[in-house]
Design a protein around this motif. Structure first.
Motif, PDB file in Angstrom:
ATOM      1  N   TYR A  13     -19.876  -5.801  24.734  1.00 56.42           N
ATOM      2  CA  TYR A  13     -19.473  -4.507  25.299  1.00 56.42           C
ATOM      3  C   TYR A  13     -18.985  -4.813  26.705  1.00 56.42           C
ATOM      4  O   TYR A  13     -19.800  -5.054  27.594  1.00 56.42           O
ATOM      5  N   PHE A  16     -20.821  -7.539  28.692  1.00 53.70           N
ATOM      6  CA  PHE A  16     -22.180  -7.728  28.177  1.00 53.70           C
ATOM      7  C   PHE A  16     -22.166  -8.152  26.714  1.00 53.70           C
ATOM      8  O   PHE A  16     -21.609  -7.471  25.857  1.00 53.70           O
ATOM      9  N   GLY A  39     -33.258  -2.316  21.647  1.00 53.34           N
ATOM     10  CA  GLY A  39     -32.267  -3.014  22.471  1.00 53.34           C
ATOM     11  C   GLY A  39     -31.901  -4.407  21.981  1.00 53.34           C
ATOM     12  O   GLY A  39     -31.071  -5.080  22.587  1.00 53.34           O
ATOM     13  N   CYS A  40     -32.477  -4.867  20.858  1.00 51.59           N
ATOM     14  CA  CYS A  40     -32.200  -6.232  20.391  1.00 51.59           C
ATOM     15  C   CYS A  40     -30.918  -6.297  19.559  1.00 51.59           C
ATOM     16  O   CYS A  40     -30.569  -7.339  19.031  1.00 51.59           O
ATOM     17  N   ALA A  41     -30.217  -5.168  19.423  1.00 54.57           N
ATOM     18  CA  ALA A  41     -28.898  -5.097  18.774  1.00 54.57           C
ATOM     19  C   ALA A  41     -28.954  -4.892  17.261  1.00 54.57           C
ATOM     20  O   ALA A  41     -28.013  -5.246  16.548  1.00 54.57           O
ATOM     21  N   LYS A  42     -30.005  -4.264  16.779  1.00 57.69           N
ATOM     22  CA  LYS A  42     -30.080  -3.926  15.358  1.00 57.69           C
ATOM     23  C   LYS A  42     -28.991  -2.925  14.984  1.00 57.69           C
ATOM     24  O   LYS A  42     -28.251  -3.118  14.024  1.00 57.69           O
ATOM     25  N   SER A  43     -28.917  -1.833  15.766  1.00 55.25           N
ATOM     26  CA  SER A  43     -27.924  -0.795  15.453  1.00 55.25           C
ATOM     27  C   SER A  43     -26.509  -1.326  15.603  1.00 55.25           C
ATOM     28  O   SER A  43     -25.640  -1.033  14.779  1.00 55.25           O
ATOM     29  N   THR A  44     -26.283  -2.095  16.654  1.00 57.42           N
ATOM     30  CA  THR A  44     -24.948  -2.663  16.867  1.00 57.42           C
ATOM     31  C   THR A  44     -24.538  -3.493  15.644  1.00 57.42           C
ATOM     32  O   THR A  44     -23.417  -3.368  15.140  1.00 57.42           O
TER      33      THR A  44
HETATM   34  N1  LIG Z   1     -21.539   1.506  23.424  1.00 57.46           N
HETATM   35  C1  LIG Z   1     -22.224   0.623  24.177  1.00 57.46           C
HETATM   36  N2  LIG Z   1     -21.763   0.198  25.359  1.00 57.46           N
HETATM   37  C2  LIG Z   1     -22.431  -0.703  26.099  1.00 57.46           C
HETATM   38  N3  LIG Z   1     -23.591  -1.267  25.715  1.00 57.46           N
HETATM   39  C3  LIG Z   1     -24.120  -0.891  24.536  1.00 57.46           C
HETATM   40  C4  LIG Z   1     -23.461   0.069  23.693  1.00 57.46           C
HETATM   41  N4  LIG Z   1     -24.214   0.238  22.581  1.00 57.46           N
HETATM   42  C5  LIG Z   1     -25.286  -0.569  22.735  1.00 57.46           C
HETATM   43  N5  LIG Z   1     -25.243  -1.246  23.901  1.00 57.46           N
HETATM   44  C6  LIG Z   1     -26.216  -2.250  24.384  1.00 57.46           C
HETATM   45  O1  LIG Z   1     -26.319  -3.267  23.408  1.00 57.46           O
HETATM   46  C7  LIG Z   1     -27.674  -3.665  23.262  1.00 57.46           C
HETATM   47  C8  LIG Z   1     -28.111  -3.456  21.810  1.00 57.46           C
HETATM   48  O2  LIG Z   1     -28.182  -2.070  21.550  1.00 57.46           O
HETATM   49  P1  LIG Z   1     -28.572  -1.496  20.123  1.00 57.46           P
HETATM   50  O3  LIG Z   1     -27.769  -2.181  19.094  1.00 57.46           O
HETATM   51  O4  LIG Z   1     -28.482  -0.023  20.188  1.00 57.46           O
HETATM   52  O5  LIG Z   1     -30.097  -1.977  20.010  1.00 57.46           O
HETATM   53  P2  LIG Z   1     -31.236  -1.501  18.975  1.00 57.46           P
HETATM   54  O6  LIG Z   1     -30.607  -0.711  17.894  1.00 57.46           O
HETATM   55  O7  LIG Z   1     -31.856  -2.795  18.500  1.00 57.46           O
HETATM   56  O8  LIG Z   1     -32.225  -0.731  19.790  1.00 57.46           O
HETATM   57  C9  LIG Z   1     -28.479  -2.872  24.260  1.00 57.46           C
HETATM   58  O9  LIG Z   1     -28.636  -3.649  25.416  1.00 57.46           O
HETATM   59  C10 LIG Z   1     -27.607  -1.669  24.520  1.00 57.46           C
HETATM   60  O10 LIG Z   1     -27.829  -1.157  25.823  1.00 57.46           O
END
Ligand SMILES: Nc1ncnc2c1ncn2[C@@H]1O[C@H](COP(=O)(O)OP(=O)(O)O)[C@@H](O)[C@H]1O
Ligand SMILES: [Mg+2]
Length: 386
Positions: A13, A16, A39-44
């Protein structure tokens, strides 16, 4: 066939880096859980599989097709979210069939599919209700139904039970895993990637579990292997409840020094230790694997009870051993509320149930060699039983 493959998958992102080149194979029909702290990027990761988030590096394959550039609707996936995302103004029947109506499927087909799905999920009674007339559990079943009706090749779930109370969560866990088995027996493609931060959900639902930390995979394995043979201190601490005791110790000549006290490692553990094991280690033992021995005993740690939590059939004792804290799970029979606090007790690790981790790398240096090699890798063919 709906095998899912992630190859060197990356996501940044801006500046980052959220996902650091992960490799994972999910077999056709497998129930894979992605678990890790917030915050470990599961959703991402899940959103990249779904096509809701652009990939910045690597490949996603569903079946044999590279889908990196395919629109979400053309990937053969369906996703269930934490917040259900039902259309508030549509009755359940319309919510369920929305995807099929969008695709302009014939009316009789839509009707039959709605009947079938509401039968499987036992929501036939709810078809004429609006979402606001549903309980949390009912709404979640409708959300699952809306995914199911698409007959996707891969189901994606993102923390679907997080908004439910504990009791409902427990029953939905069973419902979703039963549904998966039912679909599999019916010969339907039912590959699942299920995201949760809850280790209990991961352990009870996954054929295999992928443990993540800060955008990296820490271990991929079946629940039993993860529990018994954690590849590193992170997995050891994350999987299991209460958490594994992880305390700093010094290792030399088969002896483990914790403060001023010393434990002898049993022969099995000694044999498994790498020849060039470091001195600075973390000693890991599960609360269930500490035995309380009443008087000053051989090969036991002396400590003081600082707190006791009565859980019904067992008691969690918090024990201070010099500067380190341990938790011990003991049977509740004979538990005397008044007596234990400040009592001196001795803890003896169950032979062969302890782990030694390299303090610097966190790596488990007491794993049987064969397990160390197979469970850390995400190669699905080596990943253990299903
Ligand atoms: N749209 C975005 N822009 C910038 N950073 C993001 C965005 N979405 C997620 N992040 C960052 O990416 C990392 C992983 O987020 P996420 O996948 O939501 O984690 P989880 O689902 O494991 O809690 C986090 O540090 C979050 O802050
Ligand atoms: Mg998330």
């Amino acid at each position: 066939m709906a095998r899912l493959q992630l190859k060197n998958l990356e996501k940044s992102y801006g500046g980052f880096k959220a996902v650091h080149g992960i490799n994972l194979e999910v077999e056709d029909g497998e129930f894979m859980v992605l678990v890790g702290p917030s915050g470990c990027a599961k959703s991402t990761t899940l959103r990249m599989i779904a096509g809701l988030e652009r990939v910045t590096g690597g490949e996603i394959r569903i079946g044999d097709s590279l889908v990196n550039d395919r629109a979400p609707g053309e990937r053969g996936i369906a996703m269930v979210f934490q917040n259900y995302a039902l259309y508030p103004h549509m009755r359940v029947r319309k919510n369920l069939s929305f995807g099929l109506r969008l695709k302009r499927r014939p009316k009789p087909e839509i009707e039959a599919a709605t009947q079938e799905v509401s039968g499987i999920l036992e929501i036939g009674e709810l078809l004429e209700r609006l979402p606001k007339q549903l309980s949390g559990g009912q709404a979640q079943r409708v959300a699952v139904g809306r995914a199911l009706i698409k007959k996707p090749q891969v189901f994606l779930f993102d923390e679907p039970l997080s908004n439910l109370d504990a009791k409902l969560r427990a029953s939905m866990r069973v419902r979703i895993t039963d549904l998966h088995k039912q679909l599999k027996m019916g010969g339907l493609q039912s590959t699942v990637v299920y995201v949760t931060h809850d280790q209990t959900e991961a352990m009870t639902m996954g054929d295999r579990i992928c443990v993540m930390k800060e955008g990296r995979i820490m271990q991929v394995s079946d629940p039993v292997t993860l529990y018994n043979h954690p590849a590193n201190a992170f997995v050891a601490g994350f999987i299991g409840s209460p958490e594994m005791n992880l305390v700093d110790a010094e290792l030399s000549d088969g002896l483990l020094r914790l403060g001023s006290q010393t434990l002898r490692l049993d022969d099995g553990l000694r044999a498994r230790l790498a020849a060039n094991a470091p001195k600075a280690v973390i000693f890991g033992v599960r609360p269930q694997h500490l035995q309380i021995v009443e008087s000053d005993a051989d090969n036991a740690l002396a400590g003081t009870v600082s707190h006791a939590e009565f859980m019904g059939h067992e008691v969690y004792l918090h024990v201070q051993v010099e500067s380190q804290k341990f938790i011990v799970v003991t049977p509740a029979s004979g538990y005397d509320r008044g007596r234990l606090r400040h009592d001196k007790i001795w803890l003896r690790p169950q032979p062969d149930a302890a782990h030694i981790f390299d303090r610097q790398s966190g790596e488990n240096i007491s794993l049987a060699a064969a397990i160390g090699q197979t469970s850390i890798q995400s190669k699905s063919h080596q990943g253990g039983t299903r």
